[in-house]
Design a protein around this motif. Structure first.
Motif, PDB file in Angstrom:
ATOM      1  N   ALA A   1       0.853  -1.191   0.000  1.00  0.00           N
ATOM      2  CA  ALA A   1       0.000   0.000   0.000  1.00  0.00           C
ATOM      3  C   ALA A   1       0.883   1.233   0.000  1.00  0.00           C
ATOM      4  O   ALA A   1       1.941   1.266   0.634  1.00  0.00           O
ATOM      5  N   GLU A   2       0.432   2.243  -0.730  1.00  0.00           N
ATOM      6  CA  GLU A   2       1.183   3.494  -0.740  1.00  0.00           C
ATOM      7  C   GLU A   2       1.040   4.227   0.586  1.00  0.00           C
ATOM      8  O   GLU A   2       2.001   4.794   1.104  1.00  0.00           O
ATOM      9  N   ARG A   3      -0.176   4.156   1.161  1.00  0.00           N
ATOM     10  CA  ARG A   3      -0.381   4.804   2.459  1.00  0.00           C
ATOM     11  C   ARG A   3      -1.529   4.126   3.190  1.00  0.00           C
ATOM     12  O   ARG A   3      -2.539   3.765   2.588  1.00  0.00           O
ATOM     13  N   VAL A   4      -1.362   3.993   4.505  1.00  0.00           N
ATOM     14  CA  VAL A   4      -2.396   3.430   5.364  1.00  0.00           C
ATOM     15  C   VAL A   4      -2.538   4.321   6.585  1.00  0.00           C
ATOM     16  O   VAL A   4      -1.535   4.694   7.219  1.00  0.00           O
ATOM     17  N   GLU A   5      -3.777   4.671   6.917  1.00  0.00           N
ATOM     18  CA  GLU A   5      -4.076   5.436   8.130  1.00  0.00           C
ATOM     19  C   GLU A   5      -5.035   4.624   8.990  1.00  0.00           C
ATOM     20  O   GLU A   5      -6.039   4.106   8.488  1.00  0.00           O
ATOM     21  N   ILE A   6      -4.717   4.567  10.321  1.00  0.00           N
ATOM     22  CA  ILE A   6      -5.523   3.769  11.242  1.00  0.00           C
ATOM     23  C   ILE A   6      -5.964   4.649  12.405  1.00  0.00           C
ATOM     24  O   ILE A   6      -5.119   5.232  13.103  1.00  0.00           O
ATOM     25  N   ASP A   7      -7.278   4.730  12.607  1.00  0.00           N
ATOM     26  CA  ASP A   7      -7.829   5.435  13.760  1.00  0.00           C
ATOM     27  C   ASP A   7      -8.043   4.424  14.881  1.00  0.00           C
ATOM     28  O   ASP A   7      -8.783   3.430  14.694  1.00  0.00           O
ATOM     29  N   ILE A   8      -7.408   4.702  16.062  1.00  0.00           N
ATOM     30  CA  ILE A   8      -7.425   3.749  17.172  1.00  0.00           C
ATOM     31  C   ILE A   8      -8.092   4.392  18.381  1.00  0.00           C
ATOM     32  O   ILE A   8      -7.811   5.547  18.733  1.00  0.00           O
ATOM     33  N   ALA A   9      -8.978   3.654  19.036  1.00  0.00           N
ATOM     34  CA  ALA A   9      -9.571   4.097  20.300  1.00  0.00           C
ATOM     35  C   ALA A   9      -8.532   3.904  21.410  1.00  0.00           C
ATOM     36  O   ALA A   9      -8.003   2.794  21.568  1.00  0.00           O
ATOM     37  N   PRO A  10      -8.203   4.955  22.214  1.00  0.00           N
ATOM     38  CA  PRO A  10      -7.105   4.838  23.186  1.00  0.00           C
ATOM     39  C   PRO A  10      -7.438   3.982  24.398  1.00  0.00           C
ATOM     40  O   PRO A  10      -6.563   3.252  24.892  1.00  0.00           O
ATOM     41  N   TRP A  11      -8.661   4.071  24.941  1.00  0.00           N
ATOM     42  CA  TRP A  11      -8.933   3.416  26.213  1.00  0.00           C
ATOM     43  C   TRP A  11      -8.806   1.902  26.160  1.00  0.00           C
ATOM     44  O   TRP A  11      -8.286   1.310  27.112  1.00  0.00           O
ATOM     45  N   PRO A  12      -9.226   1.179  25.091  1.00  0.00           N
ATOM     46  CA  PRO A  12      -9.016  -0.274  25.076  1.00  0.00           C
ATOM     47  C   PRO A  12      -7.546  -0.675  25.154  1.00  0.00           C
ATOM     48  O   PRO A  12      -7.237  -1.807  25.532  1.00  0.00           O
ATOM     49  N   LEU A  13      -6.634   0.248  24.797  1.00  0.00           N
ATOM     50  CA  LEU A  13      -5.214  -0.086  24.874  1.00  0.00           C
ATOM     51  C   LEU A  13      -4.798  -0.393  26.305  1.00  0.00           C
ATOM     52  O   LEU A  13      -3.850  -1.184  26.526  1.00  0.00           O
ATOM     53  N   LEU A  14      -5.484   0.223  27.300  1.00  0.00           N
ATOM     54  CA  LEU A  14      -5.150  -0.033  28.699  1.00  0.00           C
ATOM     55  C   LEU A  14      -5.423  -1.485  29.073  1.00  0.00           C
ATOM     56  O   LEU A  14      -4.801  -2.016  30.000  1.00  0.00           O
ATOM     57  N   ALA A  15      -6.370  -2.123  28.363  1.00  0.00           N
ATOM     58  CA  ALA A  15      -6.673  -3.537  28.605  1.00  0.00           C
ATOM     59  C   ALA A  15      -5.955  -4.427  27.598  1.00  0.00           C
ATOM     60  O   ALA A  15      -6.317  -5.599  27.437  1.00  0.00           O
ATOM     61  N   LEU A  16      -4.947  -3.882  26.917  1.00  0.00           N
ATOM     62  CA  LEU A  16      -4.159  -4.610  25.919  1.00  0.00           C
ATOM     63  C   LEU A  16      -5.041  -5.132  24.781  1.00  0.00           C
ATOM     64  O   LEU A  16      -4.838  -6.227  24.262  1.00  0.00           O
ATOM     65  N   ARG A  17      -6.035  -4.341  24.397  1.00  0.00           N
ATOM     66  CA  ARG A  17      -6.883  -4.677  23.263  1.00  0.00           C
ATOM     67  C   ARG A  17      -6.797  -3.547  22.243  1.00  0.00           C
ATOM     68  O   ARG A  17      -6.704  -2.379  22.613  1.00  0.00           O
TER      69      ARG A  17
ATOM     70  N   ASP B   1      -9.151 -17.536  23.110  1.00  0.00           N
ATOM     71  CA  ASP B   1     -10.083 -16.549  23.629  1.00  0.00           C
ATOM     72  C   ASP B   1     -10.546 -15.611  22.524  1.00  0.00           C
ATOM     73  O   ASP B   1     -10.169 -15.725  21.371  1.00  0.00           O
ATOM     74  N   GLU B   2     -11.388 -14.666  22.900  1.00  0.00           N
ATOM     75  CA  GLU B   2     -11.855 -13.642  21.978  1.00  0.00           C
ATOM     76  C   GLU B   2     -10.669 -12.869  21.428  1.00  0.00           C
ATOM     77  O   GLU B   2      -9.723 -12.564  22.157  1.00  0.00           O
ATOM     78  N   PRO B   3     -10.667 -12.553  20.112  1.00  0.00           N
ATOM     79  CA  PRO B   3      -9.540 -11.816  19.536  1.00  0.00           C
ATOM     80  C   PRO B   3      -9.305 -10.501  20.270  1.00  0.00           C
ATOM     81  O   PRO B   3     -10.235  -9.845  20.726  1.00  0.00           O
ATOM     82  N   ARG B   4      -8.035 -10.131  20.366  1.00  0.00           N
ATOM     83  CA  ARG B   4      -7.672  -8.900  21.070  1.00  0.00           C
ATOM     84  C   ARG B   4      -7.651  -7.695  20.132  1.00  0.00           C
ATOM     85  O   ARG B   4      -7.163  -6.635  20.528  1.00  0.00           O
ATOM     86  N   TRP B   5      -8.141  -7.866  18.917  1.00  0.00           N
ATOM     87  CA  TRP B   5      -8.207  -6.720  18.019  1.00  0.00           C
ATOM     88  C   TRP B   5      -9.543  -6.729  17.276  1.00  0.00           C
ATOM     89  O   TRP B   5     -10.186  -7.755  17.126  1.00  0.00           O
ATOM     90  N   ARG B   6      -9.960  -5.546  16.835  1.00  0.00           N
ATOM     91  CA  ARG B   6     -11.219  -5.402  16.127  1.00  0.00           C
ATOM     92  C   ARG B   6     -11.098  -4.257  15.135  1.00  0.00           C
ATOM     93  O   ARG B   6     -10.499  -3.227  15.435  1.00  0.00           O
ATOM     94  N   LEU B   7     -11.686  -4.464  13.950  1.00  0.00           N
ATOM     95  CA  LEU B   7     -11.687  -3.429  12.915  1.00  0.00           C
ATOM     96  C   LEU B   7     -13.136  -3.123  12.565  1.00  0.00           C
ATOM     97  O   LEU B   7     -13.895  -4.004  12.163  1.00  0.00           O
ATOM     98  N   ASP B   8     -13.524  -1.842  12.739  1.00  0.00           N
ATOM     99  CA  ASP B   8     -14.916  -1.454  12.513  1.00  0.00           C
ATOM    100  C   ASP B   8     -15.207  -1.043  11.074  1.00  0.00           C
ATOM    101  O   ASP B   8     -16.298  -1.304  10.561  1.00  0.00           O
ATOM    102  N   ARG B   9     -14.279  -0.392  10.420  1.00  0.00           N
ATOM    103  CA  ARG B   9     -14.579   0.205   9.114  1.00  0.00           C
ATOM    104  C   ARG B   9     -13.317   0.219   8.266  1.00  0.00           C
ATOM    105  O   ARG B   9     -12.218   0.451   8.768  1.00  0.00           O
ATOM    106  N   LEU B  10     -13.515  -0.053   6.983  1.00  0.00           N
ATOM    107  CA  LEU B  10     -12.394  -0.044   6.035  1.00  0.00           C
ATOM    108  C   LEU B  10     -12.772   0.831   4.847  1.00  0.00           C
ATOM    109  O   LEU B  10     -13.859   0.715   4.292  1.00  0.00           O
ATOM    110  N   TRP B  11     -11.875   1.698   4.472  1.00  0.00           N
ATOM    111  CA  TRP B  11     -12.083   2.577   3.322  1.00  0.00           C
ATOM    112  C   TRP B  11     -10.860   2.470   2.426  1.00  0.00           C
ATOM    113  O   TRP B  11      -9.744   2.661   2.872  1.00  0.00           O
TER     114      TRP B  11
END
Length: 664
Positions: A99-115, A153-163
């Protein structure tokens, strides 16, 4: 004094908490370091650990050749340029994706739970290469040496939207000779989805081309977000139009696990110029046909494909039914129940190796029109296009086809059809192939063994109860005629076309009719009784009884030789002899009429039938006038063969010697 002392104590405590000179230096240094770090900090320092983390998670080498940047805030945005992911070790293509460029928007608070919750991923000019593995599966199956998330267990990552923008997807299946190369661009979701953009998986516009089982095709339409491909259990929505040569397909529905292509449910419209063109696309050996349009529900569950409740037209015939194809065996098994409310008879020409009719408003494609013109210029009538042995051995089949009404302007006596086709290991059987004809039946069983060349063919045809007036419905002289025709035909030939099979055939052909009526004018013309013919032409025709008529031929090496040939009425007796050559399509028959009345103008000349099937000739044979004595002897014992007599109605209590008492 106490107040003054208290003030002095507070001042003392303030002075006591004032940092020392050394502490001030430390704090100043820390502030300076923070400032310097803030001014000089480069997020690219985190590229190596990030690359190692992704490589470990996928089992593939992952590299960021451009810059890595992070914007902190209520949403953390991570952006990276020039990304690439290595392919599976067995692939000849080094990269699975870039990919020439990828941008990812991440929610900060789940990072505290290592998700990791990725609210949106935006990719620009991404290229993804998907291909099936030599031993099953594909390069989209990652092997990182750890159990799958579904097994833990339940995956530790989630992707809501792809453009995605200006991106490309390629899919290759070498074993199936299939390759697809398409461009992908996300499109704005529907209005209902735009209300919650974080939950909206934007569909993609699809456009591309490739090969399906070696046949080139183009494709355009819309599909669900590629994000949905990550869940193999969730149906993947498509709305696509595809074209392969003259074949067009429009599919709208869902696929489950699209890259395995094992389960789907779509409404599919299929159209083309010839059903035979589906052979390279689907592996179905269908006969040639006129242009067609079909619309039905296409489903697949593992090895079983179904095209249910389809309706449409093939040529000028309507066609509806259900089709199933099972590809689990050594050859595909094609099963179908078909129904035509109105079948245009010439649309069946492809089964015989001939093109459909092309005159008037008849439907045919350009190639069929050219073939029809070529056949029209040919002196031959029987179809000589060879059957394709490869196709006859390519699949098995069990097809039942019923036609409630048949449109045949040139053959108005055909009423309906009931055909059951069985194809097993290169042996094709029609058991039965029945037509309702002129109020009666023509029942056939045909067996073609295409396991080796030439095709070995056996046919048995039984004609029962065919009504003479309906058989000759277009002939004015048949008005008021009556009688029922019956007979049996048994042939065995070898060849790869209808012409070759008949041209080498051995067997028997016998047709006959019992009591009936026919126009007297026909009989007078047959006897060339000019006075009687003129009388009926100038006045009113009348009907004369028929006692019987029959034709019995033996067939050897494509040559039909008469064994018994006669027509007996109260007015005229006709006996005949001669041959019909099925190989060169020539006729050589001599019909000897003997009028039973006396007329001074009666020539009583034999009639010679010659020429070919396509251009027959009928002429008096004056050279045979001297054979009257021989004719008289022949008329003394005109009796149908016993085997043939049983197939037609002579009438209860009626004699069947056909003219014995008139031969004098």
């Amino acid at each position: 004094m106490n107040g003054s002392a208290s003030s002095r104590n507070r001042l003392y405590r303030v002075r006591q908490w004032r940092p020392s000179r050394r502490a001030g230096i430390v704090l100043g240094t820390l502030a300076l370091v923070v400032l310097v770090v803030w001014l000089l900090f480069d997020w690219n320092w985190f590229k190596p650990p990030l690359e190692r983390a992704v490589s470990s998670a996928t089992g593939r080498e992952f590299r960021i050749d451009g810059d890595l940047d992070v914007d902190l805030g209520r949403t953390i945005t991570v952006s990276a340029d020039q990304l690439r992911l290595a392919n599976a070790p067995w692939s000849k293509e080094p990269r699975m994706g870039s990919a020439e460029r990828v941008e990812i928007d991440i929610a900060p608070w789940p990072l505290l739970a290592l998700r990791l919750r990725m609210k949106e991923v935006r990719a620009t000019r991404a290229n993804v290469w998907l291909e099936t593995a030599p031993r099953g599966g594909g390069n989209w199956v990652f092997d990182d040496g750890k159990p799958d998330a579904a097994e833990t267990d339940e995956p530790r990552w989630r992707l809501d939207r792809l453009w995605i923008e200006d991106s490309r997807l390629r899919f290759t299946d070498a074993a199936e000779k299939t390759d697809i190369d398409i461009t992908l661009d996300s499109v704005a979701p529907e209005a209902a989805q735009r209300a919650q953009p974080a939950q909206a998986a934007a569909p993609v516009a699809v456009k591309g081309r490739g090969h399906w089982r070696g046949a080139a095709f183009r494709l355009e339409g819309q599909a669900a977000s590629p994000l949905a491909l990550a869940d193999s259990d969730t149906p993947y929505r498509i709305d696509l139009d595809a074209r392969a040569g003259a074949t067009r397909a429009s599919a709208s529905g869902t696929l489950t696990n699209p890259f395995r292509f094992q389960t789907f449910d779509v409404q599919m419209q299929l159209a083309g110029k010839d059903l035979e063109d589906l052979y390279p696309l689907l592996g179905l050996a269908l006969p040639p046909s006129p242009p067609y349009r079909l619309d039905g529900r296409l489903r697949r569950n593992g090895d079983v494909w179904r095209y249910d409740g389809f309706k449409g037209v093939v040529g000028d015939s309507d066609l509806a039914g259900d089709v199933q194809v099972d590809v689990s065996g050594a050859r595909p098994m094609f099963t179908a129940q078909l129904l035509s409310r109105r079948l245009d008879f010439d649309d069946l020409a492809g089964f015989l190796g001939a093109p459909p009719s092309t005159g008037g408003k008849e439907t045919a494609n350009a190639e069929q029109k050219a073939e029809a013109a070529k056949r029209a210029a040919s002196p031959r009538l029987l179809p000589d296009t060879p059957y394709d042995l490869t196709k006859l051995n390519a699949m098995d089949a069990d097809v039942r086809w019923r036609a409630e009404r048949i449109h045949a302007p040139k053959l108005p006596m055909i009423d309906d059809m009931d055909a059951h086709l069985l194809l097993d290991g290169g042996v094709l059987r029609l058991e039965p192939l029945n037509f309702g004809v002129a109020g009666g039946d023509v029942r056939s069983t045909i067996r073609m063994d295409a396991r080796k060349q030439p095709i070995d063919t056996r046919a048995r045809i039984a004609v029962r109860g065919v009504e003479l007036p309906k058989l000759l419905a277009q002939a004015e002289l048949a008005q008021g005629a009556a009688g029922r025709i019956g007979g049996d035909i048994s042939l065995h030939g070898r060849g790869d076309s209808i012409a070759a099979i008949l041209g080498s055939a051995d067997g028997d052909v016998g047709l006959g009719m019992g009591r009936g009526r026919i126009s007297n004018l026909v009989m007078e013309l047959a006897g060339l009784d000019i006075a009687e013919s003129l009388k009926f032409l100038l006045t009113k025709d009348r009907q004369v009884p028929i006692r019987c008529a029959f034709a019995d031929f033996g067939v050897q090496d494509g040559l039909m030789t008469s064994r018994a040939l006669a027509f007996d009425s109260t007015d005229t007796i006709i006996v005949g002899e001669g041959t019909i050559n099925l190989e060169d399509e020539s006729l050589d028959l001599l019909l000897r009429p003997r009028p039973k009345d006396r007329s001074i103008l009666s020539l009583r000349s034999p009639l010679r039938v010659g020429g070919t099937f396509k251009d027959p000739s009928f002429r008096p044979d004056f050279a045979a006038l001297g054979l009257r004595g021989a004719v008289a002897l022949a008329l003394a014992s005109i009796t149908p063969p016993a085997a043939l007599l049983a197939t037609f109605e002579t009438g209860p209590g009626e004699d069947s010697d056909c003219g014995g008492k008139y031969a004098r």
